[in-house]
Structure formats: structure tokens, C-alpha cells
Design a protein around this motif. Structure first.
Motif, mmCIF file in Angstrom:
data_model
loop_
_atom_site.group_PDB
_atom_site.id
_atom_site.type_symbol
_atom_site.label_atom_id
_atom_site.label_comp_id
_atom_site.label_asym_id
_atom_site.label_seq_id
_atom_site.Cartn_x
_atom_site.Cartn_y
_atom_site.Cartn_z
ATOM 1 N N ILE A 64 35.506 10.182 66.665
ATOM 2 C CA ILE A 64 35.779 9.710 65.360
ATOM 3 C C ILE A 64 34.924 9.429 64.456
ATOM 4 O O ILE A 64 33.609 9.478 64.470
ATOM 5 C CB ILE A 64 36.416 8.292 65.649
ATOM 6 C CG1 ILE A 64 35.445 7.227 66.254
ATOM 7 C CG2 ILE A 64 37.612 8.537 66.857
ATOM 8 C CD1 ILE A 64 35.897 5.948 66.373
ATOM 9 N N ASN A 65 35.298 9.421 63.259
ATOM 10 C CA ASN A 65 34.766 9.535 61.893
ATOM 11 C C ASN A 65 34.600 8.174 61.329
ATOM 12 O O ASN A 65 35.574 7.663 60.632
ATOM 13 C CB ASN A 65 35.469 10.497 61.073
ATOM 14 C CG ASN A 65 34.759 10.534 59.563
ATOM 15 O OD1 ASN A 65 33.794 10.296 59.357
ATOM 16 N ND2 ASN A 65 35.665 11.162 58.630
ATOM 17 N N THR A 66 33.798 7.360 61.802
ATOM 18 C CA THR A 66 33.740 5.900 61.659
ATOM 19 C C THR A 66 33.371 5.564 60.294
ATOM 20 O O THR A 66 33.245 6.139 59.359
ATOM 21 C CB THR A 66 32.659 5.238 62.349
ATOM 22 O OG1 THR A 66 33.305 3.711 62.710
ATOM 23 C CG2 THR A 66 31.491 5.280 61.913
ATOM 24 N N THR A 67 33.842 4.235 59.982
ATOM 25 C CA THR A 67 33.817 3.660 58.481
ATOM 26 C C THR A 67 32.479 3.149 58.218
ATOM 27 O O THR A 67 31.537 2.715 59.225
ATOM 28 C CB THR A 67 34.713 2.873 58.221
ATOM 29 O OG1 THR A 67 34.886 1.598 58.879
ATOM 30 C CG2 THR A 67 36.165 3.491 58.311
ATOM 31 N N ILE A 68 32.057 3.092 56.916
ATOM 32 C CA ILE A 68 30.795 2.340 56.597
ATOM 33 C C ILE A 68 30.757 0.531 56.999
ATOM 34 O O ILE A 68 29.713 0.215 57.494
ATOM 35 C CB ILE A 68 30.692 2.383 55.120
ATOM 36 C CG1 ILE A 68 31.776 1.725 54.341
ATOM 37 C CG2 ILE A 68 30.304 3.554 54.814
ATOM 38 C CD1 ILE A 68 31.218 1.419 52.806
ATOM 39 N N SER A 69 31.952 0.187 57.241
ATOM 40 C CA SER A 69 31.960 -1.230 57.490
ATOM 41 C C SER A 69 31.641 -1.382 59.003
ATOM 42 O O SER A 69 31.015 -2.356 59.443
ATOM 43 C CB SER A 69 33.196 -2.008 57.345
ATOM 44 O OG SER A 69 34.244 -1.596 57.855
ATOM 45 N N THR A 70 32.064 -0.297 59.949
ATOM 46 C CA THR A 70 31.708 -0.568 61.414
ATOM 47 C C THR A 70 30.278 -0.091 61.354
ATOM 48 O O THR A 70 29.575 -0.653 62.269
ATOM 49 C CB THR A 70 32.755 0.632 62.074
ATOM 50 O OG1 THR A 70 34.197 0.295 61.845
ATOM 51 C CG2 THR A 70 32.353 0.749 63.397
#
Lengths: 74, 74
Positions: free
Chosen positions: B50-56
Motif C-alpha cells: 500500500i501507498n501510505t499517507t503522510i499522517s501514517t
DNA sequence: ATCAAATAACACATATATGTGTTTATTTTT
DNA sequence: AAAAATAAACACATATATGTGTTATTTGAT
């Protein structure tokens, strides 16, 4: 569900992107074109409306000709 | 739609996370707990699924006690 | 004050990250 | 080799990022 800390973070990220984009004297439109991302997406990110992904971060960094980590340098 | 370049990037990101997590001698479970993220999420990120988000990314960095940009240092 | 350029603000469909739960496989320890 | 710990591999629902299009507002220049 996005919490207040996440909101703060993505807002700071957006502000930092705007700062770097202006440093390079690029319009949102030009940056969007170079990064192959919709212009609205750039706006939403800069305004801290969305929590973007690392691949988008990477595309933007390429277009700005900076290392991706610079976008987290705040 | 995620392209081959994005895939390559998120895979590198995952490998770097795994490297940093092992450096800190943390299990996926402990990291997940500290970052308040599901353990499966950590696994999916490390495997480049997965292409995670900056908050994660930010949450994980906090749990690893490193600056978020270290996670992009590859 | 007018015009043009840039940015913001909408709406909507689609793809995918997240969150949760369960089961299987692998690795490490004893 | 067996047991325990760790990681991978599933499935599924929900939230949200992405992508596209259109309209409104703001900003800067003349």
C-alpha cells in the motif's frame, strides 16, 4: 478517521509545499503539469484538506527537483 | 491507478521502514501498538502493498522516535 | 477600475488506504 | 522437534485520496 494531530500535520505539510513551490517560482498549474497530478490536487494538498500519499509526495518532489524528504522538513 | 514507478517507490519505502524498525529492535506488533495503527497495516506497508499517507508516516516516525524524513531517507 | 492569471471551491465517480477480524506460514527460541 | 513469537495472507466494510470537470473568488498587473 483523521484526528486533530493528523490535521495539524497535513496542514503543516501543505504550508511547507506552498513555501517550496513559491521558492521555485512555480504556479500550481505548472507544478501540477510537471508532476502529472491534477491541479486541484495540488491546491487541496497545500490547503491541508487532504492527507496525501507518499507516491504523490514523491511525484511532487521530482517536479520541484528536490529530495522527497525536503517536503517533510518542517 | 498506481504505476510501476509508484510501486517501486512504495516498495523501497517499505524496505526502509523494515530496516529502521529492525534497527530499533521492535516487532511489527510493538510498533503498531506504539503508533496506534493496526498491525496488518504495518505489514502491508513494509511489503510495499500500500501507498501510505503522510499522517501514517508521521505516526510511525513518532513511534520509532525518529524524524519523519528519515523514513524517506533512501 | 478592468483584465488576466492564479487559486479556491464546488460536485461526483472510482480507486485504494484504513480498520477490524481470522487463519496460515514462517522464524526464533527452548 | 515442539512450542512460542512473529509475520504474512486472507476477507470485508468504511473513509478518503485521486481524477475529472466546472464555476467562483482572489490576486497582481496595467
Amino acid at each position: 478517521m483523521i484526528n486533530i494531530r493528523d490535521k495539524t500535520y497535513i496542514l503543516k505539510f501543505g504550508n511547507n509545499l506552498k513555501r517550496l513551490r513559491n521558492l521555485k517560482d512555480l504556479s500550481q498549474e505548472k507544478l501540477a503539469y510537471d508532476a502529472d497530478i491534477p491541479i486541484n490536487q495540488i491546491g487541496r494538498i497545500e490547503r491541508g484538506e487532504i492527507n496525501t500519499t507518499i507516491s504523490t509526495l514523491n511525484s511532487i518532489a521530482k517536479a520541484l527537483k528536490i529530495h522527497p524528504k525536503e517536503l517533510l522538513n518542517f
